[in-house]
Design a protein around this motif. Structure first.
Motif, PDB file in Angstrom:
ATOM      1  N   TYR A   1       0.767  -1.268   0.295  1.00 38.73           N
ATOM      2  CA  TYR A   1      -0.214  -0.169   0.524  1.00 38.73           C
ATOM      3  C   TYR A   1       0.671   1.122   0.171  1.00 38.73           C
ATOM      4  O   TYR A   1       0.729   2.502  -0.200  1.00 38.73           O
ATOM      5  CB  TYR A   1      -0.595   0.363   1.130  1.00 38.73           C
ATOM      6  CG  TYR A   1      -1.578  -1.279   1.226  1.00 38.73           C
ATOM      7  CD1 TYR A   1      -3.390  -1.483   0.653  1.00 38.73           C
ATOM      8  CD2 TYR A   1      -1.633  -2.127   2.195  1.00 38.73           C
ATOM      9  CE1 TYR A   1      -3.710  -2.054   0.243  1.00 38.73           C
ATOM     10  CE2 TYR A   1      -2.452  -3.217   1.989  1.00 38.73           C
ATOM     11  CZ  TYR A   1      -3.702  -3.246   1.053  1.00 38.73           C
ATOM     12  OH  TYR A   1      -4.376  -4.299   1.063  1.00 38.73           O
ATOM     13  N   GLN A   2       2.315   0.994   0.518  1.00 43.64           N
ATOM     14  CA  GLN A   2       3.174   2.732   0.426  1.00 43.64           C
ATOM     15  C   GLN A   2       4.342   2.479  -0.534  1.00 43.64           C
ATOM     16  O   GLN A   2       4.751   1.287  -0.313  1.00 43.64           O
ATOM     17  CB  GLN A   2       3.159   2.703   1.534  1.00 43.64           C
ATOM     18  CG  GLN A   2       2.293   3.045   2.681  1.00 43.64           C
ATOM     19  CD  GLN A   2       2.948   3.407   4.324  1.00 43.64           C
ATOM     20  OE1 GLN A   2       3.620   2.878   4.168  1.00 43.64           O
ATOM     21  NE2 GLN A   2       2.162   4.339   5.112  1.00 43.64           N
TER      22      GLN A   2
ATOM     23  N   ARG B   1       6.714   8.728   1.481  1.00 45.70           N
ATOM     24  CA  ARG B   1       6.039   8.264   1.999  1.00 45.70           C
ATOM     25  C   ARG B   1       5.310   8.308   1.091  1.00 45.70           C
ATOM     26  O   ARG B   1       4.009   9.340   1.347  1.00 45.70           O
ATOM     27  CB  ARG B   1       5.763   8.262   3.710  1.00 45.70           C
ATOM     28  CG  ARG B   1       4.889   7.223   3.362  1.00 45.70           C
ATOM     29  CD  ARG B   1       4.305   7.165   5.226  1.00 45.70           C
ATOM     30  NE  ARG B   1       5.846   7.474   5.935  1.00 45.70           N
ATOM     31  CZ  ARG B   1       6.174   6.538   6.833  1.00 45.70           C
ATOM     32  NH1 ARG B   1       5.678   5.084   6.504  1.00 45.70           N
ATOM     33  NH2 ARG B   1       7.260   6.298   7.577  1.00 45.70           N
TER      34      ARG B   1
ATOM     35  N   SER C   1       1.578   7.085  -0.028  1.00 51.37           N
ATOM     36  CA  SER C   1       0.244   5.981   0.592  1.00 51.37           C
ATOM     37  C   SER C   1      -0.641   6.005  -0.873  1.00 51.37           C
ATOM     38  O   SER C   1      -0.965   6.588  -1.395  1.00 51.37           O
ATOM     39  CB  SER C   1      -0.765   6.329   1.353  1.00 51.37           C
ATOM     40  OG  SER C   1      -0.640   6.051   2.758  1.00 51.37           O
TER      41      SER C   1
ATOM     42  N   SER D   1      -3.478   3.615  -0.943  1.00 51.36           N
ATOM     43  CA  SER D   1      -4.435   3.167  -1.471  1.00 51.36           C
ATOM     44  C   SER D   1      -4.990   3.314   0.651  1.00 51.36           C
ATOM     45  O   SER D   1      -4.289   3.429   1.741  1.00 51.36           O
ATOM     46  CB  SER D   1      -4.725   1.917  -0.943  1.00 51.36           C
ATOM     47  OG  SER D   1      -6.060   1.177  -0.641  1.00 51.36           O
ATOM     48  N   THR D   2      -6.248   4.437   0.387  1.00 52.39           N
ATOM     49  CA  THR D   2      -6.553   4.982   1.900  1.00 52.39           C
ATOM     50  C   THR D   2      -7.592   4.329   1.874  1.00 52.39           C
ATOM     51  O   THR D   2      -7.492   3.885   3.580  1.00 52.39           O
ATOM     52  CB  THR D   2      -7.218   6.057   1.435  1.00 52.39           C
ATOM     53  OG1 THR D   2      -8.516   6.447   0.231  1.00 52.39           O
ATOM     54  CG2 THR D   2      -5.845   7.467   1.127  1.00 52.39           C
TER      55      THR D   2
END
Length: 166
Positions: A82-83, A96, A98, A100-101
C-alpha cells in the motif's frame, strides 16, 4: 527463487556464480556493487543489504516489503502493498506515498526512475506513473492473469513498460 528462500546469480554458462540461502521469502533483489545484494525479505518485514557471504551489512525494518531498489543517490526505495517509501543513508524517511486510503488498491510491482517518477503495477490491472511527490501522472489498464507480487517493472527508453508476468 523465493520458494526456496534463495537469491542467486547465474553466469553465461547457466551455473551459479554466487548464492544466498536461508532468506525470508525474498521478493526482490538487486546486485549493488560487486559483492553486495539488496533484498526485500517479505517474511522478515525487512529490507537487507547483504554481502555475498550472506552477512547483513545494513537493514531497515519495513512491514512486508515487496520491492527494494538502491537509487543512484544512495537512497533506498521500497514498495509495500500500500505504500511507496524512500529512505536516505541515515535511515530517515524522505518519501512516503500511500497508494490506497481504503485498502482497495494494492501495489504488485514498482520502480523508481532516475527522474524521480515512480511506476507501479496495481492489482486492479493498471500501470500507474506518479511524479516524484506521489501525484498520479497517467495510467493505463493491462490484462492480468495470475497476481504475482514483488519485484520490479522495467521502463524502456521509449517509455514503454516491461512487465514480468506469468
Amino acid at each position: 527463487l523465493l520458494d526456496q528462500s534463495t537469491v542467486l546469480e547465474l553466469g553465461s554458462d547457466n551455473l551459479p556464480r554466487w548464492e544466498l540461502k536461508g532468506l525470508a521469502l525474498p521478493l526482490d533483489a538487486q546486485l549493488i556493487g560487486e559483492d553486495r545484494v539488496l533484498i526485500a525479505e517479505y517474511h522478515a518485514n525487512c529490507v537487507r543489504e547483504r554481502n555475498l557471504r550472506g552477512e547483513v551489512i545494513w537493514e531497515k525494518a519495513v512491514p512486508a516489503p515487496q520491492v527494494a531498489q538502491r537509487l543512484s543517490n544512495g537512497n533506498t526505495f521500497v514498495a509495500t502493498a500500500y505504500q511507496l517509501l524512500e529512505f536516505d543513508k541515515d535511515n530517515n524517511t524522505v518519501l512516503r506515498v500511500s497508494v490506497s486510503t481504503d485498502g482497495q488498491q494494492k501495489i504488485m510491482k514498482a520502480l523508481k526512475l532516475e527522474n524521480g517518477e515512480i511506476v507501479c503495477l496495481l492489482a486492479e490491472g493498471r500501470i500507474v506513473r506518479f511524479d516524484a511527490r506521489g501525484n498520479e501522472l497517467l495510467s493505463f489498464p493491462i490484462n492480468l492473469g495470475m497476481h504475482l507480487y514483488g519485484g520490479r517493472l522495467d521502463v524502456l527508453p521509449s517509455g514503454r513498460v516491461l512487465v514480468p508476468h506469468n
